[in-house]
Design a protein around this motif. Structure first.
Motif, PDB file in Angstrom:
ATOM      1  N   GLY A 138      13.072  14.870 -11.847  1.00  0.00           N
ATOM      2  CA  GLY A 138      12.159  15.133 -12.937  1.00  0.00           C
ATOM      3  C   GLY A 138      10.883  15.849 -12.538  1.00  0.00           C
ATOM      4  N   PHE A 139      10.709  16.091 -11.228  1.00  0.00           N
ATOM      5  CA  PHE A 139       9.481  16.706 -10.739  1.00  0.00           C
ATOM      6  C   PHE A 139       9.762  18.054 -10.090  1.00  0.00           C
ATOM      7  CE2 PHE A 139       8.978  12.077 -10.389  1.00  0.00           C
ATOM      8  CZ  PHE A 139       7.847  11.887 -11.176  1.00  0.00           C
ATOM      9  N   ALA A 140       8.845  18.986 -10.286  1.00  0.00           N
ATOM     10  CA  ALA A 140       8.915  20.251  -9.550  1.00  0.00           C
ATOM     11  C   ALA A 140       8.299  20.091  -8.171  1.00  0.00           C
ATOM     12  CB  ALA A 140       8.192  21.353 -10.321  1.00  0.00           C
ATOM     13  N   VAL A 141       7.223  19.295  -8.103  1.00  0.00           N
ATOM     14  CA  VAL A 141       6.503  18.992  -6.871  1.00  0.00           C
ATOM     15  C   VAL A 141       6.231  17.501  -6.882  1.00  0.00           C
ATOM     16  CG1 VAL A 141       4.333  19.353  -5.604  1.00  0.00           C
ATOM     17  CG2 VAL A 141       5.415  21.265  -6.767  1.00  0.00           C
ATOM     18  N   MET A 142       6.229  16.881  -5.706  1.00  0.00           N
ATOM     19  CA  MET A 142       5.886  15.465  -5.634  1.00  0.00           C
ATOM     20  C   MET A 142       4.781  15.285  -4.601  1.00  0.00           C
ATOM     21  SD  MET A 142       9.675  13.698  -5.917  1.00  0.00           S
ATOM     22  CE  MET A 142      10.359  14.831  -4.709  1.00  0.00           C
ATOM     23  N   GLY A 143       3.554  15.205  -5.096  1.00  0.00           N
ATOM     24  CA  GLY A 143       2.414  14.914  -4.245  1.00  0.00           C
ATOM     25  C   GLY A 143       1.937  13.516  -4.571  1.00  0.00           C
ATOM     26  N   VAL A 144       1.960  12.597  -3.599  1.00  0.00           N
ATOM     27  CA  VAL A 144       1.650  11.198  -3.886  1.00  0.00           C
ATOM     28  C   VAL A 144       0.250  10.849  -3.398  1.00  0.00           C
ATOM     29  CG1 VAL A 144       4.053  10.472  -3.934  1.00  0.00           C
ATOM     30  CG2 VAL A 144       2.833  10.454  -1.758  1.00  0.00           C
TER      31      VAL A 144
ATOM     32  N   VAL B 162       4.680   6.363   3.871  1.00  0.00           N
ATOM     33  CA  VAL B 162       5.818   7.151   3.421  1.00  0.00           C
ATOM     34  C   VAL B 162       7.006   6.806   4.308  1.00  0.00           C
ATOM     35  CG1 VAL B 162       6.733   9.476   3.110  1.00  0.00           C
ATOM     36  CG2 VAL B 162       4.324   9.007   2.588  1.00  0.00           C
ATOM     37  N   ASN B 163       8.043   6.243   3.694  1.00  0.00           N
ATOM     38  CA  ASN B 163       9.252   5.830   4.421  1.00  0.00           C
ATOM     39  C   ASN B 163       8.920   4.938   5.608  1.00  0.00           C
ATOM     40  OD1 ASN B 163      10.968   7.206   2.659  1.00  0.00           O
ATOM     41  ND2 ASN B 163      10.815   9.107   3.831  1.00  0.00           N
ATOM     42  N   GLY B 164       7.999   4.005   5.401  1.00  0.00           N
ATOM     43  CA  GLY B 164       7.671   3.014   6.410  1.00  0.00           C
ATOM     44  C   GLY B 164       6.652   3.434   7.441  1.00  0.00           C
TER      45      GLY B 164
ATOM     46  N   VAL C 182       5.825  14.932  -0.671  1.00  0.00           N
ATOM     47  CA  VAL C 182       7.010  14.220  -0.200  1.00  0.00           C
ATOM     48  C   VAL C 182       8.259  14.834  -0.814  1.00  0.00           C
ATOM     49  CG1 VAL C 182       5.734  12.071   0.171  1.00  0.00           C
ATOM     50  CG2 VAL C 182       6.858  12.486  -2.035  1.00  0.00           C
ATOM     51  N   ALA C 183       9.414  14.410  -0.310  1.00  0.00           N
ATOM     52  CA  ALA C 183      10.711  14.929  -0.739  1.00  0.00           C
ATOM     53  C   ALA C 183      11.471  13.857  -1.511  1.00  0.00           C
ATOM     54  CB  ALA C 183      11.516  15.368   0.486  1.00  0.00           C
ATOM     55  N   PRO C 184      12.537  14.263  -2.223  1.00  0.00           N
ATOM     56  CA  PRO C 184      13.395  13.269  -2.871  1.00  0.00           C
ATOM     57  C   PRO C 184      13.924  12.253  -1.864  1.00  0.00           C
ATOM     58  CG  PRO C 184      13.917  15.466  -3.665  1.00  0.00           C
ATOM     59  CD  PRO C 184      12.951  15.649  -2.522  1.00  0.00           C
ATOM     60  N   GLY C 185      14.108  11.015  -2.312  1.00  0.00           N
ATOM     61  CA  GLY C 185      14.582   9.957  -1.446  1.00  0.00           C
ATOM     62  C   GLY C 185      13.480   9.210  -0.719  1.00  0.00           C
ATOM     63  N   THR C 186      12.245   9.525  -1.016  1.00  0.00           N
ATOM     64  CA  THR C 186      11.109   8.930  -0.318  1.00  0.00           C
ATOM     65  C   THR C 186      10.713   7.595  -0.932  1.00  0.00           C
ATOM     66  OG1 THR C 186      10.247  11.099   0.304  1.00  0.00           O
ATOM     67  CG2 THR C 186       8.682   9.287   0.303  1.00  0.00           C
ATOM     68  N   VAL C 187      10.329   6.660  -0.067  1.00  0.00           N
ATOM     69  CA  VAL C 187       9.725   5.401  -0.492  1.00  0.00           C
ATOM     70  C   VAL C 187       8.241   5.468  -0.148  1.00  0.00           C
ATOM     71  CG1 VAL C 187       9.638   2.894  -0.171  1.00  0.00           C
ATOM     72  CG2 VAL C 187      11.848   4.093  -0.162  1.00  0.00           C
ATOM     73  N   VAL C 188       7.393   5.259  -1.153  1.00  0.00           N
ATOM     74  CA  VAL C 188       5.944   5.362  -0.991  1.00  0.00           C
ATOM     75  C   VAL C 188       5.321   3.999  -1.283  1.00  0.00           C
ATOM     76  CG1 VAL C 188       3.847   6.550  -1.740  1.00  0.00           C
ATOM     77  CG2 VAL C 188       6.055   7.749  -1.790  1.00  0.00           C
TER      78      VAL C 188
ATOM     79  N   ARG D 228      -0.891  -3.988  -4.271  1.00  0.00           N
ATOM     80  CA  ARG D 228       0.075  -3.121  -3.601  1.00  0.00           C
ATOM     81  C   ARG D 228       0.950  -2.472  -4.671  1.00  0.00           C
ATOM     82  NH1 ARG D 228       5.352  -3.673  -1.629  1.00  0.00           N
ATOM     83  NH2 ARG D 228       5.746  -2.787   0.461  1.00  0.00           N
ATOM     84  N   ALA D 229       1.343  -1.231  -4.430  1.00  0.00           N
ATOM     85  CA  ALA D 229       2.263  -0.518  -5.323  1.00  0.00           C
ATOM     86  C   ALA D 229       3.350   0.131  -4.481  1.00  0.00           C
ATOM     87  CB  ALA D 229       1.524   0.538  -6.134  1.00  0.00           C
ATOM     88  N   GLU D 230       4.584   0.057  -4.949  1.00  0.00           N
ATOM     89  CA  GLU D 230       5.713   0.640  -4.217  1.00  0.00           C
ATOM     90  C   GLU D 230       6.535   1.499  -5.168  1.00  0.00           C
ATOM     91  OE1 GLU D 230       9.735  -0.696  -1.728  1.00  0.00           O
ATOM     92  OE2 GLU D 230       7.965  -1.998  -1.749  1.00  0.00           O
ATOM     93  N   LEU D 231       6.795   2.726  -4.744  1.00  0.00           N
ATOM     94  CA  LEU D 231       7.517   3.700  -5.557  1.00  0.00           C
ATOM     95  C   LEU D 231       8.682   4.267  -4.782  1.00  0.00           C
ATOM     96  CD1 LEU D 231       7.750   5.639  -8.028  1.00  0.00           C
ATOM     97  CD2 LEU D 231       6.134   7.126  -6.852  1.00  0.00           C
ATOM     98  N   HIS D 232       9.854   4.290  -5.403  1.00  0.00           N
ATOM     99  CA  HIS D 232      11.046   4.932  -4.823  1.00  0.00           C
ATOM    100  C   HIS D 232      11.354   6.178  -5.640  1.00  0.00           C
ATOM    101  CE1 HIS D 232      12.727   1.102  -2.692  1.00  0.00           C
ATOM    102  NE2 HIS D 232      11.423   0.991  -2.887  1.00  0.00           N
ATOM    103  N   LEU D 233      11.334   7.324  -4.994  1.00  0.00           N
ATOM    104  CA  LEU D 233      11.691   8.572  -5.649  1.00  0.00           C
ATOM    105  C   LEU D 233      13.143   8.868  -5.324  1.00  0.00           C
ATOM    106  CD1 LEU D 233       8.358  10.354  -4.750  1.00  0.00           C
ATOM    107  CD2 LEU D 233       9.181   9.952  -7.077  1.00  0.00           C
TER     108      LEU D 233
END
Length: 260
Positions: A94-100, A186-188, A239-245, A254-259
């Protein structure tokens, strides 16, 4: 270009079609549809938001503690609130760019409608029901990241993609943002870590007061249940698809996001 000759609805329609994939993303708005000042940019942004749906929140920030703040309204389709202890999963497609970014977000517990007398900082703070950790995903409806003028980016909901709200505290008065540590992982792996507040705007209460008294007026003011995110504490990490932030504000939330 004069404000009377400028058509914000045509500009908003182009941004909406780009977001919906009904046209190629432009490098910038065409010259005739490009806002030339803050008022024109907000006129476009407001038209985009009204077309997009119900307002669920706001983003507000400033370049320095003395700079005039800027805002963007956020619609329900781009705001997710995590259940206690849970991560939020968002489709990366759903994103063109993913800047977290790691951010602090405030929850409105009471309406702050437009009124003649300005709200005091104490009144604004009292209207907040909680303050929480959050992750904003920055995105663009344009063909390239950060290649447009500031007014085009402001018109495009100030580069907003999504807001993910995590855990926090209902004791809003006890939170001290200027000494609050934060990390963004990002990814741990820790990508950014700050021992204290990293937001260039300084004290977020100033931003909230400005939003209540000025920034939110054209869209009906602030309403109970809305969220206000107060700018990046970590800068933007692409970040890229598949990233855990993970955004961690020790002692607060704390907030956790899985793309995905």
């Amino acid at each position: 270009m004069s404000d009377t000759a400028f058509d914000p609805f045509a500009s908003a329609a182009l941004l909406t079609m780009a977001r919906q994939g009904r046209m190629p993303r432009p490098l910038d708005l065409p010259a005739a549809l490009r806002p030339c000042n803050v008022a024109q940019a907000y006129a476009v942004q407001d038209a985009v938001v009204r077309e997009r749906g119900e307002i669920a929140g706001w983003k507000v920030g400033a370049a320095s503690p003395q700079a005039l703040p800027a805002r963007a309204a956020l619609t329900r389709d781009s705001v997710a609130v995590a259940s206690t202890g849970q991560a939020v999963h968002l489709p990366a497609a759903g994103f063109a760019v993913m800047g977290v970014e790691a951010e602090l977000v405030y929850e409105l517990g009471a309406d702050l409608p437009e009124r003649t007398a300005p709200y005091s900082p104490a009144e604004v703070l009292a209207a907040m029901a909680s303050v929480r950790a959050a992750i904003e995903v920055c995105d663009t409806r344009f063909a390239a990241w950060a290649q447009q003028g500031e007014f085009s980016r402001l018109a495009d909901q100030a580069c907003h993609g999504a807001l993910m709200v995590g855990s926090g505290s209902a004791n809003v008065a006890a939170v001290q943002p200027l000494v609050q540590p934060v990390s963004l992982s990002v990814n741990g792996t820790v990508a950014v870590e700050r021992a204290a507040w990293g937001n260039p705007a300084g004290e977020p209460l100033r931003l909230l007061v400005w939003l209540a008294n000025e920034g939110a007026r054209s869209l009906g003011g602030l309403r109970a249940g809305q969220w206000v995110t107060t700018g990046s504490c970590t800068g933007t990490v692409l970040v890229a698809p598949g990233t855990v932030v993970v955004a961690d504000f020790p002692g607060l939330g704390r907030a956790e996001l899985h793309l995905v």
